[in-house]
Design a protein around this motif. Structure first.
Motif, PDB file in Angstrom:
ATOM      1  N   UNK A 162       1.087  -1.285  -0.201  1.00 20.93           N
ATOM      2  CA  UNK A 162      -0.186  -0.288  -0.303  1.00 20.93           C
ATOM      3  C   UNK A 162       1.125   1.198   0.133  1.00 20.93           C
ATOM      4  N   UNK A 163       1.984   1.219   0.673  1.00 19.24           N
ATOM      5  CA  UNK A 163       2.713   2.799   0.786  1.00 19.24           C
ATOM      6  C   UNK A 163       3.904   2.392  -0.819  1.00 19.24           C
ATOM      7  N   UNK A 164       4.408   1.460  -0.913  1.00 21.82           N
ATOM      8  CA  UNK A 164       4.811   1.743  -2.540  1.00 21.82           C
ATOM      9  C   UNK A 164       3.544   2.123  -3.124  1.00 21.82           C
ATOM     10  N   UNK A 165       2.875   1.454  -3.541  1.00 23.38           N
ATOM     11  CA  UNK A 165       1.611   2.045  -4.141  1.00 23.38           C
ATOM     12  C   UNK A 165       1.701   4.151  -3.768  1.00 23.38           C
ATOM     13  N   UNK A 166       1.270   3.726  -2.944  1.00 21.58           N
ATOM     14  CA  UNK A 166       0.794   5.553  -2.862  1.00 21.58           C
ATOM     15  C   UNK A 166       2.067   5.907  -3.260  1.00 21.58           C
ATOM     16  N   UNK A 167       3.224   6.119  -2.940  1.00 23.32           N
ATOM     17  CA  UNK A 167       4.386   6.992  -3.022  1.00 23.32           C
ATOM     18  C   UNK A 167       4.582   7.050  -4.904  1.00 23.32           C
ATOM     19  N   UNK A 168       4.344   5.937  -5.359  1.00 25.75           N
ATOM     20  CA  UNK A 168       3.800   5.762  -7.327  1.00 25.75           C
ATOM     21  C   UNK A 168       2.976   7.004  -7.492  1.00 25.75           C
ATOM     22  N   UNK A 169       1.794   6.627  -6.696  1.00 26.92           N
ATOM     23  CA  UNK A 169       0.645   7.169  -7.421  1.00 26.92           C
ATOM     24  C   UNK A 169       0.762   8.835  -7.698  1.00 26.92           C
ATOM     25  N   UNK A 170       1.502   9.162  -5.991  1.00 23.70           N
ATOM     26  CA  UNK A 170       1.857  10.619  -5.441  1.00 23.70           C
ATOM     27  C   UNK A 170       2.562  11.147  -6.247  1.00 23.70           C
ATOM     28  N   UNK A 171       4.103  10.654  -7.072  1.00 25.61           N
ATOM     29  CA  UNK A 171       5.432  10.725  -8.323  1.00 25.61           C
ATOM     30  C   UNK A 171       4.428  11.267  -9.723  1.00 25.61           C
ATOM     31  N   UNK A 172       3.677   9.559 -10.108  1.00 22.77           N
ATOM     32  CA  UNK A 172       3.600   9.834 -11.330  1.00 22.77           C
ATOM     33  C   UNK A 172       1.997   9.854 -11.518  1.00 22.77           C
ATOM     34  N   UNK A 173       1.174   9.497 -10.274  1.00 22.74           N
ATOM     35  CA  UNK A 173      -0.165   9.497 -10.307  1.00 22.74           C
ATOM     36  C   UNK A 173      -1.052   8.005 -11.782  1.00 22.74           C
ATOM     37  N   UNK A 174       0.125   6.984 -11.225  1.00 23.75           N
ATOM     38  CA  UNK A 174      -0.457   5.814 -11.712  1.00 23.75           C
ATOM     39  C   UNK A 174      -0.544   4.168 -11.102  1.00 23.75           C
ATOM     40  N   UNK A 175      -0.470   3.175 -10.752  1.00 24.68           N
ATOM     41  CA  UNK A 175      -0.348   2.232 -10.902  1.00 24.68           C
ATOM     42  C   UNK A 175       0.130   1.844 -10.804  1.00 24.68           C
ATOM     43  N   UNK A 176       0.466   1.035 -10.051  1.00 16.03           N
ATOM     44  CA  UNK A 176       1.980   0.033  -9.332  1.00 16.03           C
ATOM     45  C   UNK A 176       1.789  -0.904  -9.604  1.00 16.03           C
ATOM     46  N   UNK A 177       2.478  -1.439 -10.481  1.00 14.23           N
ATOM     47  CA  UNK A 177       2.667  -3.093 -10.839  1.00 14.23           C
ATOM     48  C   UNK A 177       3.180  -3.746 -10.271  1.00 14.23           C
TER      49      UNK A 177
END
Length: 227
Positions: free
Chosen positions: A100-115
């Protein structure tokens, strides 16, 4: 083998198993502490001034993920690789939180879904089961669903901060995520229940967007505009 010898052997097995589980619990406690530290860093983005600090907060979170990778590397050494699912329950919850935390960071950085591959790379673990300690697909999906709840909260707080375009972008993202999950035949009960929560997240964000619309504040983000 006598009855006494048999039960002495069993006791030795149980004691060894308990020692392994205790070693695992100690590492998991360290993982949980680091996860709390990352969450504390990221929670500040919900503050009115937090949106300006997103790049620095994400950078700090990524630094803390270095500690996560160290703990997970240690965890791998505490049990035989082929017994991953025997002890999986010990780290399942914290691993989902870390996704969740990794996905949230990726979203905040790029507004994309982490794979799943990106999440595993951030955590320093494998994707393929045969390679050892890996990111189970259901743990990955659970972490993504936790992020969806966090984004519904972010949509509300965006309005408070005067960022009226962000909720629309979050709405589009969550609707795409919901469409993706609808393609899955989820048979894992906890995961299916967590997916049910996504429906409420979608509704909550839609209410935010509707409120902005009737107030004349909802504007579709322009292509290439600031995020």
């Amino acid at each position: 083998m006598s009855v006494t010898e048999m039960f002495s052997y069993i006791q030795g097995f149980l004691s060894a198993d308990q020692d392994v589980r205790e070693d695992i619990r100690k590492v998991v406690q360290n993982l949980e502490q680091t996860a709390r530290e990352i969450l504390t860093v990221l929670q500040s983005v919900h503050q009115p001034s937090g949106f300006k600090e997103i790049p620095s907060k994400c950078a700090r979170a990524r630094e803390l993920f270095c500690t996560v990778r160290t703990h997970l590397a240690e965890l791998k050494t505490k049990f035989p690789a082929e017994q991953y699912y025997r002890f999986h329950e010990h780290w399942r919850f914290v691993l989902q939180r870390l996704v969740f935390l990794a996905a949230f960071v990726v979203y905040l950085e790029s507004e994309a879904l982490v794979t799943r591959e990106e999440a595993a790379q951030i955590l320093g673990i494998e994707v393929v089961r045969e390679k050892g300690f890996h990111l189970d697909v259901e743990d990955f999906l659970a972490g993504v669903l936790i992020m969806a709840s966090e984004l519904s909260r972010l949509a509300v707080n965006s309005v408070t901060a005067g960022d009226y375009s962000r909720p629309l972008r979050i709405s589009n993202f969550i609707n795409e995520l919901d469409s993706g999950f609808r393609l899955l035949n989820l048979k894992n009960d906890p995961l299916r229940k967590r997916y049910d929560g996504l429906k409420y997240d979608v509704k909550k964000i839609e209410e935010v967007v509707y409120d902005l619309s009737i107030r004349g504040l909802a504007k579709e983000p322009e292509s290439g505009g600031d995020k």
